[in-house]
Scaffold this motif. Structure first.
Motif, PDB file in Angstrom:
ATOM      1  N   LEU A   1       0.717  -0.992  -0.130  1.00  0.00           N
ATOM      2  CA  LEU A   1      -0.164   0.205   0.079  1.00  0.00           C
ATOM      3  C   LEU A   1       0.773   1.208  -0.025  1.00  0.00           C
ATOM      4  O   LEU A   1       1.950   1.437   0.849  1.00  0.00           O
ATOM      5  CB  LEU A   1      -0.662   0.189   1.265  1.00  0.00           C
ATOM      6  CG  LEU A   1      -1.833  -1.245   1.372  1.00  0.00           C
ATOM      7  CD1 LEU A   1      -2.669  -1.140   2.589  1.00  0.00           C
ATOM      8  CD2 LEU A   1      -2.658  -1.578   0.352  1.00  0.00           C
TER       9      LEU A   1
ATOM     10  N   GLY B   1      -1.728   4.127   1.334  1.00  0.00           N
ATOM     11  CA  GLY B   1      -3.157   3.463   1.492  1.00  0.00           C
ATOM     12  C   GLY B   1      -3.466   2.703   0.269  1.00  0.00           C
ATOM     13  O   GLY B   1      -4.736   2.024   0.412  1.00  0.00           O
ATOM     14  N   GLU B   2      -3.034   3.000  -0.893  1.00  0.00           N
ATOM     15  CA  GLU B   2      -3.454   2.395  -2.050  1.00  0.00           C
ATOM     16  C   GLU B   2      -2.684   1.444  -2.629  1.00  0.00           C
ATOM     17  O   GLU B   2      -1.196   1.432  -2.669  1.00  0.00           O
ATOM     18  CB  GLU B   2      -3.539   3.431  -3.259  1.00  0.00           C
ATOM     19  CG  GLU B   2      -4.502   4.496  -2.918  1.00  0.00           C
ATOM     20  CD  GLU B   2      -4.468   5.671  -4.077  1.00  0.00           C
ATOM     21  OE1 GLU B   2      -5.483   6.570  -4.293  1.00  0.00           O
ATOM     22  OE2 GLU B   2      -3.590   5.252  -5.237  1.00  0.00           O
TER      23      GLU B   2
ATOM     24  N   ASP C   1      -8.015  -3.251   1.178  1.00  0.00           N
ATOM     25  CA  ASP C   1      -8.338  -1.895   0.484  1.00  0.00           C
ATOM     26  C   ASP C   1      -9.888  -1.871   0.046  1.00  0.00           C
ATOM     27  O   ASP C   1     -10.747  -0.769   0.205  1.00  0.00           O
ATOM     28  CB  ASP C   1      -7.194  -1.708  -0.749  1.00  0.00           C
ATOM     29  CG  ASP C   1      -7.810  -0.494  -1.412  1.00  0.00           C
ATOM     30  OD1 ASP C   1      -7.926  -0.656  -2.517  1.00  0.00           O
ATOM     31  OD2 ASP C   1      -7.648   0.620  -0.964  1.00  0.00           O
TER      32      ASP C   1
ATOM     33  N   ARG D   1     -12.884   0.643   1.357  1.00  0.00           N
ATOM     34  CA  ARG D   1     -13.275   1.680   0.607  1.00  0.00           C
ATOM     35  C   ARG D   1     -14.821   1.682   0.550  1.00  0.00           C
ATOM     36  O   ARG D   1     -15.455   2.513   0.543  1.00  0.00           O
ATOM     37  CB  ARG D   1     -12.551   1.773  -0.736  1.00  0.00           C
ATOM     38  CG  ARG D   1     -11.072   2.236  -0.574  1.00  0.00           C
ATOM     39  CD  ARG D   1     -10.368   2.360  -1.831  1.00  0.00           C
ATOM     40  NE  ARG D   1     -10.696   1.714  -2.941  1.00  0.00           N
ATOM     41  CZ  ARG D   1     -11.011   2.370  -4.054  1.00  0.00           C
ATOM     42  NH1 ARG D   1     -11.560   3.726  -4.116  1.00  0.00           N
ATOM     43  NH2 ARG D   1     -11.471   1.469  -5.198  1.00  0.00           N
TER      44      ARG D   1
END
Lengths: 168, 293, 795
Positions: A53, A56-57, A115, A119
């Motif tokens: 990540l 965070g992605e 993730d 989301r």
């Protein structure tokens, strides 16, 4: 060779490392920092074993330059764990459901599915469906499990996460 | 496994990147999302001496200018694929693109890959290239002599080759906003979900305001030659009748000369082009008819 | 001696699905695979490989490579003390003796063949140095398919000829039976080169430790230590191979991969060396599954009884022997499937070509032939107007029947049960989703061996030790490729000795420290090491039981070992006055120690042995088989040829499921590999060049390609593994291609006979059907005109 020193923030800790420009995030995390949960699988960005990540992605660790990651937050699967190697609830679901056979794809699967669930929940949507989970995992290849138990584990976690959000 | 050694510089602006690119010549390459360039480097298929990272150069979000009649969706070159998939302006302004991007790469690739990078890479199977052609999009290219606007129909020159000058960088992609009475459709055939397309077809159809008759059609195809192509307008269907749509698909496919490769023969690609074009035309016409004001 | 066997109904640990041992480390991300190992001063190794499939080497110039700063060694054939690997995979029973060099000397025989080695201080420099090694090649003519290789005057891959081995199995009078048959069905089936595509590429680290050349590698076989010693001219006592837990093996890590190269570089440089193969390098140059051409002629009576099978199998062995003789033997032994065949003639031939070598891959010959024998059954059913299930039931083997090799089946055959369950899981056949779509249902049954061929006199050893604190140590030479090889041994030991799983440590795969268990292949580890641990544990328990009996004042025959304690049990224990009396395992260990009774035990389990006569084609082959059936519903898009698998079900008789969740996992994973093999995977080797040389182009199934594999398990209990288990690692990959071909056949009326069943090929079959439509189905068929109904596969 023009070596330079950069500071990488990995799993909440700063590391000063010497790199050359062509070093990738994968190279540095695995070889310099000794993190075994970020792995070389293909170098093409299609297999997912190098997933980390970045802020965070989920990104391909093998396609991101280390120098690009300086000043950003890098998280590997072990960064999700609590003190004393306490498993993240998603990891517990993987363990319970037999979602790991050889284990090589596991960190990528965990990070990518976490993730996805995060989301969806943050956006106030219902937890992802099994089909949506399949779509999200298309870039995380597994050769051992046939995917079923991985999907089961993620669905179980998604239900837990949704319930927690509903009744914090 | 390991890229050949190179120097790295981060460009704070497009102008700086252009200067560096001009100075570096053939030995310099632009690093945008890196999802196409880095695999080539990891496989040691390219040996640039300098990578110019333009990620810091542009933080703009997508925007729309103008009104519904002539609105333009402006997508900065560094717009990530994921944004194309999720951003409201894109989903409303160019639903064709938002739909097609589902087929591009995977979650990680979409988090980093960019629309400018995709178009500059000029892959002959590119879903994004296909949509850019079908929508009549333009790119803004900045070079040492300033900016120029290039229609995407004049951008692709062959396998992984554009008509851009060596020191030109795409800064924006401009797409006419979807209009009323416009229908769209994207179809592709892949051997395995999320792979590079075997054949992809993007269709945009405009119906006349009052009569509902076919006013304009743009059909773009990927995977059928050395570049993404726009079908010759003279081959377009005469009406929205199924028979005309099928006939157009057959004509268009017949003109193609796709090559064989590991995934499909040229002959099969030609057949797919016909089938997918017919399906896309029908769906686009149906959407256009249903999208009446 | 008392037989302390575990009552079947009272298994506490076996038959449950705990998640333990290496699986915990995998989920934590703390498991160290072969590449996750670093030593000070470690160098990076790289193999320089031939860019062409057939050539003479006229010179190698390493000066530029050696001169590059940071390069520590560049090695060629001249630097290999004994540059010859001779592998007589069948034990020399019938194959030619052919030498494979570690590094090519004057000739290369396949694209990717190793020619030189480089070690450098960084991976970057190793890559550059490899590119600087200048090899002069003169291209030679080559052969790239079995037909060309067998033609008169064909270029020779090896001087001794292009036919490596030809097996034959004969029984009865095939010619006569075929001539007398009411119906004869013929078919030719072809399969392709496929790659294991484990997510972990080949990798390892080597170093010298106290004069011992030590390799820690991703490998299924630590016994290669002997070969490595031979290559280096070292005594075997100076070579140690440690098998890291693998990120997948599937047979691709059964032959040596990085081992000889690491060994040479370490020995030469006297420094630690790491080598990780590029994915693309692995795709091009690592061993592959044998492509087969299978020609079948099947004779039957009008009522569907099979009377004759004539089978010719040709396998492309690639440039060197590796395990080809055994693969083609397994194919021969299983070429008739789970059916009774009184008259059979099977020839199975391995042929050299200038393609990448073929060797072991999950299924090992016995899986390719399923496509052939199941196609023949379906075609027979169609010809005779019988349902596919009815025809199969008429011919299924049963316990006591003879195989074409003359062996008598001595365990039960539950394949019919698996067939009914698999079909049952599919439910109602689906309707086509729209115009231009056809649906179909198919089945595929198989018989797959587990255990090595009997003539190898297979054995496995295991050592157990009850420690002073009551915890248990297991040492086994087993290697673990991710299917619970190690963990299952812990479960068995836990069942017998009552030590909690968390109190058991297992040390595996170390040629210096562990009792040899043989490699992890041939679906043999549960059968062999499982039995070894079972017997070691029982024997240890038997030795300790009298001590426990003495302490508890209770007969040794009536003790229960469970939950870390030994307690009085048995019928008399129901006498409430006894109360709950038990001792801990630690107390037992202490008591044994006081009496000078060892709580450590080594046991060697020996498989049954036998012999096979290659001249008569009669004798012993495999110890036993696993039977199963898969069933699938597919939809075919008639305009594009795309095949969508709508539902997929698999049922196998596993004898006893030691860990049911892991058994399911094996079946689901094996079936998924089979789906890739059936529909999307192909190395696409043309003129010796691999076309699918990128992971992006070698299409293994991803999470969205196929539905969940529904699984059911039969537990007949008659397997020869521990507690009646049968092997399950390989069998599930075998049924798939046949099942999908059967379903496509049902949908479109034409049988695919070539793998993979790509959309393009299916479209070509549809074209063929449209050009020459069959004059209706066989008379009396219970097929309805609606393609969705199926050709006699019951709903």
């Amino acid at each position: 060779m023009n070596r330079q020193q950069i500071t990488l923030s990995v799993n909440g800790r700063d590391h000063e490392v010497w790199i050359v420009p062509s070093d990738t995030v994968l190279d540095v995390l695995h070889d310099e920092l000794g993190l075994a949960d970020v792995r070389y699988g293909c170098g093409e960005g299609v297999c997912g074993t190098c997933t980390v990540l970045l802020d965070g992605e989920p990104v391909n660790g093998c396609l991101a330059l280390a120098v690009q990651a300086a000043g950003h937050q890098v998280t590997t699967m072990r960064g999700l764990m609590g003190p004393g190697e306490a498993l993240h609830p998603l990891q517990e679901c993987f363990l319970r459901r037999g979602a790991s056979q050889c284990g090589f794809c596991t960190p990528g699967m965990v990070l990518t599915s976490l993730d996805l669930v995060r989301r969806a929940i943050t956006a106030g949507r219902a937890r992802p469906t099994r089909e949506e989970i399949r779509y999200a995992l298309v870039g995380n290849l597994c050769r051992c499990t046939g995917y079923t138990k991985i999907l089961d584990a993620i669905e179980e976690y998604a239900d837990l996460a949704a319930q927690e959000k509903a009744a914090p | 496994m390991v890229a050949p050694a190179f120097q790295y510089v981060a460009a704070a602006s497009y102008d700086e990147a252009v200067r560096l690119l001009a100075a570096g010549g053939d030995e310099a390459k632009i690093l945008a999302g890196g999802q196409s360039l880095m695999p080539m480097l990891n496989l040691r298929l390219a040996h640039p001496e300098l990578l110019i990272d333009i990620n810091p150069a542009d933080q703009r979000p997508p925007s729309v200018t103008g009104d519904a009649a002539g609105g333009l969706l402006r997508l900065p070159a560094l717009t990530r694929h994921r944004v194309l998939l999720e951003h409201d302006l894109v989903r409303r302004g160019c639903p064709l693109l938002a739909d097609a991007v589902r087929h591009v790469g995977n979650v990680r690739v979409r988090n980093r890959g960019t629309i400018g990078g995709s178009l500059a890479h000029a892959d002959h199977t590119s879903e994004i290239g296909c949509c850019a052609l079908a929508t009549g999009a333009h790119v803004v290219a900045r070079g040492p002599d300033g900016d120029r606007t290039v229609p995407v129909s004049e951008l692709f020159a062959g396998y992984w080759t554009t008509t851009l000058a060596s020191a030109e960088i795409i800064t924006d992609v401009l797409i006419p906003v979807a209009r009323p009475r416009q229908g769209w459709s994207f179809h592709e055939m892949v051997r395995r979900t999320s792979d590079f397309a075997i054949v992809a077809v993007a269709v945009l159809v405009d119906l006349a305001e009052r009569t509902g008759e076919l006013a304009a059609v743009r059909i773009a195809l990927a995977g059928v030659g050395d570049r993404v192509v726009l079908a010759d307008p003279s081959l377009n269907p005469a009406s929205t009748a199924d028979a005309d749509l099928d006939a157009a698909a057959a004509r268009i496919a017949e003109r193609l000369e796709p090559s064989d490769d590991v995934h499909a023969s040229g002959e099969y690609r030609r057949r797919l082009a016909r089938v997918l074009t017919a399906r896309a035309l029908r769906q686009a016409c149906a959407r256009a008819a249903g999208a009446g004001s | 001696m008392t037989q302390l066997t575990e009552p079947r109904s009272a298994y506490r640990v076996v038959g449950t699905s705990p998640a333990h041992h290496d699986f915990v480390d995998k989920v934590k991300g703390s498991l160290h695979y072969a590449a996750d190992w670093q030593l000070p001063g470690m160098l990076h190794g790289r193999v320089v490989r031939s860019p062409m499939p057939s050539a003479r080497i006229t010179g190698i110039d390493v000066t530029a490579a050696r001169a590059l700063p940071g390069v520590v060694a560049v090695l060629t054939a001249a630097d290999v003390p004994s540059n010859q690997i001779v592998e007589l995979a069948s034990g020399g029973l019938a194959e030619l003796q052919v030498t494979m060099p570690v590094l090519a000397e004057d000739r290369v025989r396949y694209m990717g063949e190793p020619v030189a080695l480089v070690a450098a201080v960084t991976q970057q420099i190793a890559h550059e140095a490899a590119e600087l090694v200048a090899v002069d090649y003169i291209e030679l003519p080559g052969v790239f398919d079995v037909a060309s290789a067998r033609a008169d005057g064909a270029p020779r891959v090896h001087e001794v000829g292009n036919t490596l081995v030809s097996w034959q199995i004969q029984c009865g009078d095939v010619a006569g039976a075929l001539a007398a048959a009411d119906v004869v069905v013929e078919g030719e089936y072809r399969s392709q080169h496929v790659e294991h595509a484990y997510l972990e590429p080949e990798a390892g680290v080597g170093w010298l430790e106290n004069g011992v050349l030590t390799l820690r590698v991703s490998t299924q076989v630590i016994e290669h230590a002997a070969m490595i010693a031979h290559i280096l001219g070292l005594p075997q006592s100076k070579v140690r191979v440690i098998a890291a837990y693998m990120g997948g093996g599937f047979g691709g890590k059964e032959d040596m991969t990085v081992e000889p190269f690491l060994a040479l570089l370490v020995w030469h440089t006297r420094r630690p060396v790491r080598m990780i193969w590029d994915r693309q390098e692995s795709l091009v140059a690592s061993t592959k599954r044998h492509p087969f051409i299978m020609r079948y002629r099947t004779g039957a009576d009008l009522d569907g009884t099979i009377t004759a099978q004539q089978v010719e199998i040709l396998g492309d062995a690639g440039a060197y022997p590796n395990l080809s003789p055994r693969v083609l033997f397994a194919a021969a032994a299983c070429a008739c499937g789970p059916y009774r065949v009184p008259n059979a003639s099977i020839t199975s031939t391995a042929v050299f070509t200038n393609n990448v070598p073929s060797s072991a891959f999950r299924g090992f010959g016995a899986m390719q032939v399923v496509l052939g024998y199941e196609a023949q059954l379906d075609l027979l059913a169609e010809r005779l107007g019988l349902s596919r299930t009815e025809l199969r039931e008429r011919n299924f083997l049963a316990k006591g029947d003879l195989l074409p090799t003359g062996e008598r089946l001595d365990t039960c055959v539950e394949v019919a049960e698996t067939m009914h369950r698999a079909i049952g899981m599919l439910g109602e056949p689906p309707r086509p989703s729209g115009p231009g779509k056809l649906t179909g249902r198919g089945i595929g049954c198989n018989r797959h061996p587990y255990g090595r061929t009997i003539w190898f006199r297979d054995r496995a050893s295991a050592w157990l030790s009850l420690q002073a604190d009551g915890t248990l140590l297991i040492r086994s030479g087993v290697t673990d490729l991710g299917a619970g090889q190690a963990a299952s041994l812990c479960q068995i030991a836990a069942e017998v000795l009552g030590a909690p799983l968390d109190d058991i440590s297992i040390y595996i795969g170390d040629s210096a420290l562990n009792p040899p268990a043989g490699g992890t292949f041939a679906t043999r580890q549960l059968y062999m090491s499982g039995n070894a641990v079972l017997h070691a544990a029982r024997e240890l328990r038997e030795r300790m039981a009298p001590v426990a009996a003495d302490l508890l004042g209770w007969p040794a025959d009536d003790l229960e070992f469970a939950d870390g304690r030994v307690r009085a049990a048995g019928p008399a224990h129901r006498d409430a006055a006894r109360g709950e009396v038990s001792i801990t395992l630690a107390e037992l260990a202490a008591a044994c120690g006081k009496r000078a009774i060892s709580t450590a035990h080594l046991s060697t389990w020996r498989a049954e042995s036998g012999s096979f006569d290659p001249r008569t084609g009669q004798g012993d082959t495999f110890p036993d088989y696993t039977y199963g059936t898969h069933a699938a519903d597919v939809e075919v898009d008639v305009e594009t040829g795309q095949v969508t698998v709508l539902r997929y079900a698999a049922c196998h008789d596993v004898g006893r499921a030691i860990n049911p969740m892991r058994v399911q996992g094996q079946i689901q994973g094996g079936a998924m590999q089979g789906l890739g093999y059936a529909l999307t995977e192909d190395m696409a080797i043309e003129d010796g060049y691999v076309q699918a040389a990128l992971f992006a182009n070698y299409l293994i199934p991803n999470a969205q390609d196929f539905p969940d594999v529904l699984v059911d398990i039969v537990e007949s209990g008659e397997g020869k593994g521990p507690l009646g288990a049968r092997g399950i690692g390989e069998p599930p990959i075998g049924n798939v291609a046949a099942t999908i071909a059967s379903a496509i056949h049902d949908a479109i009326g034409v049988r695919p006979d070539r793998l993979p069943m790509t959309p393009e090929r299916v479209l070509a079959l549809l074209d063929e059907r449209d050009r020459s439509p069959r004059p209706g189905r066989a008379s009396g068929s219970d097929r309805s005109p609606h393609p969705a109904h199926g050709s006699g596969v019951p709903t």
